[in-house]
Design a protein around this motif. Structure first.
Motif, PDB file in Angstrom:
ATOM      1  N   LYS A  82       0.982  -1.162  -0.044  1.00 12.40           N
ATOM      2  CA  LYS A  82      -0.127   0.024  -0.150  1.00 12.40           C
ATOM      3  C   LYS A  82       0.700   0.951   0.159  1.00 12.40           C
ATOM      4  O   LYS A  82       0.342   2.242   0.098  1.00 12.40           O
ATOM      5  CB  LYS A  82      -0.679  -0.372   1.129  1.00 12.40           C
ATOM      6  N   ASP A  83       1.805   0.944   0.307  1.00 11.06           N
ATOM      7  CA  ASP A  83       3.096   1.787   0.437  1.00 11.06           C
ATOM      8  C   ASP A  83       3.026   3.517   0.910  1.00 11.06           C
ATOM      9  O   ASP A  83       2.542   4.414   0.487  1.00 11.06           O
ATOM     10  CB  ASP A  83       3.424   2.502  -1.425  1.00 11.06           C
ATOM     11  N   PRO A  84       3.009   2.772   2.549  1.00 14.33           N
ATOM     12  CA  PRO A  84       2.601   3.665   3.356  1.00 14.33           C
ATOM     13  C   PRO A  84       4.521   4.503   3.729  1.00 14.33           C
ATOM     14  O   PRO A  84       3.723   6.262   3.776  1.00 14.33           O
ATOM     15  CB  PRO A  84       2.981   3.305   5.024  1.00 14.33           C
ATOM     16  N   ALA A  85       5.131   4.469   2.782  1.00 16.82           N
ATOM     17  CA  ALA A  85       6.358   5.650   2.515  1.00 16.82           C
ATOM     18  C   ALA A  85       6.277   6.627   2.296  1.00 16.82           C
ATOM     19  O   ALA A  85       6.463   7.399   2.455  1.00 16.82           O
ATOM     20  CB  ALA A  85       7.445   4.360   2.598  1.00 16.82           C
ATOM     21  N   LEU A  86       5.734   6.335   0.787  1.00 18.05           N
ATOM     22  CA  LEU A  86       5.275   7.181   0.190  1.00 18.05           C
ATOM     23  C   LEU A  86       3.902   8.279   0.686  1.00 18.05           C
ATOM     24  O   LEU A  86       4.505   9.482   0.358  1.00 18.05           O
ATOM     25  CB  LEU A  86       4.933   6.812  -1.018  1.00 18.05           C
ATOM     26  N   LEU A  87       3.054   7.965   1.341  1.00 19.85           N
ATOM     27  CA  LEU A  87       2.460   8.653   1.591  1.00 19.85           C
ATOM     28  C   LEU A  87       2.854   9.249   3.282  1.00 19.85           C
ATOM     29  O   LEU A  87       2.172  10.957   3.084  1.00 19.85           O
ATOM     30  CB  LEU A  87       0.968   8.011   2.794  1.00 19.85           C
ATOM     31  N   LEU A  88       3.847   9.109   4.185  1.00 25.57           N
ATOM     32  CA  LEU A  88       4.114   9.988   4.861  1.00 25.57           C
ATOM     33  C   LEU A  88       5.374  10.813   4.371  1.00 25.57           C
ATOM     34  O   LEU A  88       5.494  11.821   5.029  1.00 25.57           O
ATOM     35  CB  LEU A  88       5.105   9.125   6.064  1.00 25.57           C
ATOM     36  N   ALA A  89       6.561  10.258   3.373  1.00 24.79           N
ATOM     37  CA  ALA A  89       6.907  11.157   2.831  1.00 24.79           C
ATOM     38  C   ALA A  89       6.593  12.380   2.078  1.00 24.79           C
ATOM     39  O   ALA A  89       6.704  13.275   2.357  1.00 24.79           O
ATOM     40  CB  ALA A  89       7.529  10.074   1.368  1.00 24.79           C
ATOM     41  N   ALA A  90       5.448  12.254   1.133  1.00 25.41           N
ATOM     42  CA  ALA A  90       4.473  13.267   0.582  1.00 25.41           C
ATOM     43  C   ALA A  90       3.686  14.035   1.947  1.00 25.41           C
ATOM     44  O   ALA A  90       3.671  15.412   1.514  1.00 25.41           O
ATOM     45  CB  ALA A  90       3.147  12.575  -0.615  1.00 25.41           C
ATOM     46  N   PHE A  91       3.491  13.149   2.950  1.00 31.00           N
ATOM     47  CA  PHE A  91       3.375  14.270   3.900  1.00 31.00           C
ATOM     48  C   PHE A  91       3.885  14.727   4.721  1.00 31.00           C
ATOM     49  O   PHE A  91       3.403  16.480   5.170  1.00 31.00           O
ATOM     50  CB  PHE A  91       2.901  12.804   4.748  1.00 31.00           C
ATOM     51  N   ALA A  92       5.281  14.394   5.412  1.00 32.41           N
ATOM     52  CA  ALA A  92       6.238  15.904   5.507  1.00 32.41           C
ATOM     53  C   ALA A  92       5.918  16.868   4.492  1.00 32.41           C
ATOM     54  O   ALA A  92       6.905  18.201   4.780  1.00 32.41           O
ATOM     55  CB  ALA A  92       7.631  14.897   5.127  1.00 32.41           C
ATOM     56  N   ARG A  93       6.193  16.727   3.267  1.00 35.00           N
ATOM     57  CA  ARG A  93       6.389  17.534   2.334  1.00 35.00           C
ATOM     58  C   ARG A  93       5.417  18.823   2.421  1.00 35.00           C
ATOM     59  O   ARG A  93       5.531  19.843   2.536  1.00 35.00           O
ATOM     60  CB  ARG A  93       6.709  17.007   1.553  1.00 35.00           C
ATOM     61  N   LEU A  94       4.102  17.737   2.486  1.00 33.16           N
ATOM     62  CA  LEU A  94       2.776  18.662   2.511  1.00 33.16           C
ATOM     63  C   LEU A  94       2.997  19.614   4.266  1.00 33.16           C
ATOM     64  O   LEU A  94       2.610  20.614   3.974  1.00 33.16           O
ATOM     65  CB  LEU A  94       1.708  18.326   2.747  1.00 33.16           C
ATOM     66  N   LEU A  95       3.662  18.915   4.919  1.00 34.34           N
ATOM     67  CA  LEU A  95       3.915  20.087   6.161  1.00 34.34           C
ATOM     68  C   LEU A  95       4.674  21.246   6.294  1.00 34.34           C
ATOM     69  O   LEU A  95       4.485  21.944   7.466  1.00 34.34           O
ATOM     70  CB  LEU A  95       4.251  18.973   7.137  1.00 34.34           C
TER      71      LEU A  95
END
Length: 405
Positions: A231-244
């Motif tokens: 499900k690629d949670p690593a991509l989700l978390l990396a994208a959210f870090a940039r969103l923050l």
């Protein structure tokens, strides 16, 4: 009509296959059809389904394993509907062949993509090859243990055995329908997305946010489903870090996380987003509508899904969807390349541009309303009738061949 469903995903499991089967069975029964359901169930008596398959749980996994027995079959069904390629699904194929019953199969899972993450895909393929008597040698079975082209070729061979025993395939998306190009022989494919009607939940947006310790006015990104690697949670978390960096007050809610919780928390700390993350275990399906209404955007990072039922659910509740899989985007979803920068930028646009937020939400709601549960049921019944027609034509051709001989 009498229909027997075979599924290796047990009832109540919080995955798209189990939810799709439950929806299908309910719709058929409400319409007056006789339905038998073969799914893994506890060994104890009092199973919800009379045809429940006695099974044992797999340690550290939300999975049960069992092989169906047919001593209690009430009446021979008109159609067998297979949903999975595990022991229960294989049992459905064997039962159908023994009684000359047409098979409809819904191709819910991208087994080739999942094989890189789950050893049980290879184990299931070996079991299927043995039970379907495909004549493999020991060397053929050993190829399943070797990552790469040899394993892929063997999985395709097993998949071909399923297709050769099926009258009609249901693909839940155009992406899935296109994936059959890898096979040599393919029965008729009907593209029919599953339609899911969520019950209303009285829990209010602000009340739910407070219970989750989320600021009432914070931009909330919701992700729904497992946090396992496919499900690629690593991509989700990396994208959210940039969103923050763009929206420091934003929060990420990952709903449905039962496995790999500690691994996800480690990834979140490494990405510097642990303070803005809420991990929530699966909740009853009856409460899901409230979670969609609580959020401002659904982020879908997986590129291995065949449909993504949670996106359909979110859109029906008016929640815009941003996904990292263009093959599932259609014409009404905002999709990006599966990289953190692109994914974060698209989520940020939806959260900061009210007109885009409204446009994506309205397009999603319209798409969900256009494909109602009644629409899905009507198409499903047409598939069953067509499968019976294929079976009758096959029997007639066989009789003609024998007469000519």
């Amino acid at each position: 009509m009498r229909v027997a469903h075979f599924c290796d995903s047990h009832a109540g499991r919080s995955d798209g296959v189990a939810i799709s089967v439950a929806t299908t069975v309910t719709l058929l029964r409400d319409a007056g059809h006789e339905v038998q359901v073969y799914q893994p169930a506890p060994l104890l008596r009092g199973r919800a389904e009379p045809c429940g398959v006695r099974s044992v749980p797999v340690p550290l996994r939300n999975v049960r394993i069992g092989v169906p027995r047919f001593h209690g079959m009430r009446r021979v069904p008109d159609v067998v509907h297979v949903h999975t390629q595990g022991p229960v699904g294989v049992g459905g194929l064997r039962y159908a062949r023994a009684h000359d019953i047409p098979v409809v199969m819904t191709w819910h899972t991208d087994l080739l993509a999942y094989s890189a993450h789950f050893m049980e895909i290879q184990l299931g393929a070996a079991h299927a090859a043995q039970r379907l008597q495909v004549g493999w040698t020991a060397r053929d079975y050993l190829k399943l243990a070797r990552p790469g082209t040899e394993r892929r070729a063997q999985l395709l061979r097993v998949g071909q055995e399923f297709l050769d025993r099926t009258a009609i395939i249901i693909a839940p998306s155009a992406k899935t329908a296109a994936s059959f190009a890898e096979f040599e022989r393919v029965p008729p494919v009907w593209t029919i997305p599953t339609s899911v009607a969520l019950p209303d939940c009285p829990l209010g947006r602000d009340d739910l946010r407070r219970s989750l310790r989320l600021p009432v006015d914070a931009p909330v990104v919701l992700a729904v489903g497992r946090a396992t690697k496919e499900k690629d949670p690593a991509l989700l978390l990396a994208a959210f870090a940039r969103l923050l960096r763009q929206l420091p007050d934003a929060r990420l809610v990952m709903l449905g996380v039962r496995q790999r919780r500690q691994a996800v928390l480690r990834l979140a700390r490494q990405a510097g987003v642990g303070h803005a993350l809420r991990l929530i275990r699966p909740v009853p399906h009856a409460r899901m509508a409230a979670y969609y209404r609580m959020a401002d955007v659904l982020a879908f990072a997986s590129t291995t899904d065949t449909q993504g039922l949670v996106m359909v659910e979110a859109e029906a509740q008016g929640l815009p969807v941003v996904l990292a899989d263009a093959a599932l985007a259609g014409t009404h979803r905002l999709s990006t390349a599966p990289d953190a920068d692109s994914f974060a930028a698209a989520i940020g646009r939806v959260l900061t541009d009210p007109s885009l937020h409204r446009e994506v939400a309205e397009a999603g709601r319209a798409a969900a309303e256009a494909y109602s549960t009644q629409h899905y049921l009507d198409h499903l019944l047409r598939v069953y009738q067509a499968a019976q027609g294929v079976a009758r034509a096959s029997v007639g051709a066989s009789r003609a061949a024998r007469t000519a001989g």
